[in-house]
Design a protein around this motif. Sequence first.
Motif, short mmCIF file in Angstrom:
data_model
loop_
_atom_site.label_atom_id
_atom_site.label_comp_id
_atom_site.label_asym_id
_atom_site.label_seq_id
_atom_site.Cartn_x
_atom_site.Cartn_y
_atom_site.Cartn_z
N PRO A 1 47.01 69.75 -6.88
CA PRO A 1 47.35 70.66 -7.98
C PRO A 1 48.49 70.12 -8.84
O PRO A 1 49.47 69.56 -8.33
N THR A 2 48.33 70.29 -10.15
CA THR A 2 49.36 69.97 -11.13
C THR A 2 49.39 71.10 -12.15
O THR A 2 48.59 72.03 -12.08
N ARG A 3 50.28 70.99 -13.10
CA ARG A 3 50.34 72.00 -14.16
C ARG A 3 49.03 72.07 -14.96
O ARG A 3 48.72 73.07 -15.57
N GLY B 1 47.44 74.28 3.81
CA GLY B 1 47.91 72.91 3.69
C GLY B 1 48.75 72.67 2.46
O GLY B 1 49.11 73.59 1.73
N THR B 2 49.04 71.41 2.22
CA THR B 2 49.92 71.00 1.13
C THR B 2 49.37 71.38 -0.24
O THR B 2 50.12 71.79 -1.12
N LYS B 3 48.06 71.24 -0.44
CA LYS B 3 47.48 71.59 -1.74
C LYS B 3 47.66 73.07 -2.03
O LYS B 3 47.99 73.46 -3.16
N ILE B 4 47.46 73.90 -1.03
CA ILE B 4 47.63 75.33 -1.23
C ILE B 4 49.11 75.66 -1.47
O ILE B 4 49.44 76.45 -2.35
N ARG B 5 50.00 75.03 -0.71
CA ARG B 5 51.45 75.26 -0.92
C ARG B 5 51.84 74.91 -2.35
O ARG B 5 52.56 75.64 -3.01
N LYS B 6 51.35 73.78 -2.85
CA LYS B 6 51.64 73.36 -4.22
C LYS B 6 51.05 74.35 -5.22
O LYS B 6 51.70 74.71 -6.21
N GLY B 7 49.85 74.81 -4.97
CA GLY B 7 49.23 75.81 -5.85
C GLY B 7 50.02 77.11 -5.88
O GLY B 7 50.22 77.71 -6.94
N LEU B 8 50.47 77.56 -4.72
CA LEU B 8 51.29 78.77 -4.65
C LEU B 8 52.62 78.58 -5.39
O LEU B 8 53.07 79.48 -6.11
N ASP B 9 53.23 77.40 -5.25
CA ASP B 9 54.47 77.10 -5.97
C ASP B 9 54.24 77.14 -7.48
O ASP B 9 55.04 77.70 -8.23
N LEU B 10 53.15 76.55 -7.94
CA LEU B 10 52.84 76.56 -9.37
C LEU B 10 52.58 77.97 -9.86
O LEU B 10 53.04 78.36 -10.94
N ARG B 11 51.87 78.76 -9.07
CA ARG B 11 51.58 80.15 -9.46
C ARG B 11 52.87 80.96 -9.56
O ARG B 11 53.02 81.77 -10.46
N GLU B 12 53.83 80.72 -8.66
CA GLU B 12 55.11 81.41 -8.71
C GLU B 12 55.91 81.04 -9.95
O GLU B 12 56.73 81.83 -10.41
N ASP C 1 54.67 80.78 -12.81
CA ASP C 1 53.88 81.31 -13.92
C ASP C 1 52.96 80.29 -14.56
O ASP C 1 52.64 80.39 -15.74
N GLU C 2 52.57 79.29 -13.80
CA GLU C 2 51.55 78.38 -14.30
C GLU C 2 50.21 79.10 -14.27
O GLU C 2 50.03 80.08 -13.55
#
Length: 102
Positions: free
Chosen positions: A49-51, A72-83, A85-86
Amino acid sequence: MNIYPFAFDEIFDIDLTGKFVVTGLFTSMRRSDVVHYIYSHGGTVLSAPTRATDYLIVGGEKSKTWKYGQYGTKIRKGLDLREKDEKILIISEEDFMRCIGG
């Protein structure tokens, strides 16, 4: 039934020409078939996941190799991006299959 410790975004339509990340174990079809389906409909599949990511599709089964136990890491990154406001939508395999008529 959601087996993950986070809420999926509920969707009713999907833009198959978007940018996708695919993770987890799939029950409806092989993950490679999901990737092929996206490519064959004009979409792009990213490795993480990226912006720029539009959709993160999460398979219906947990993987024993996930770093955080229930994801996993991809989901963690996606959750971080969603937080942050991406625009990334984190969707279940079930919703993806429903949207494509599977």
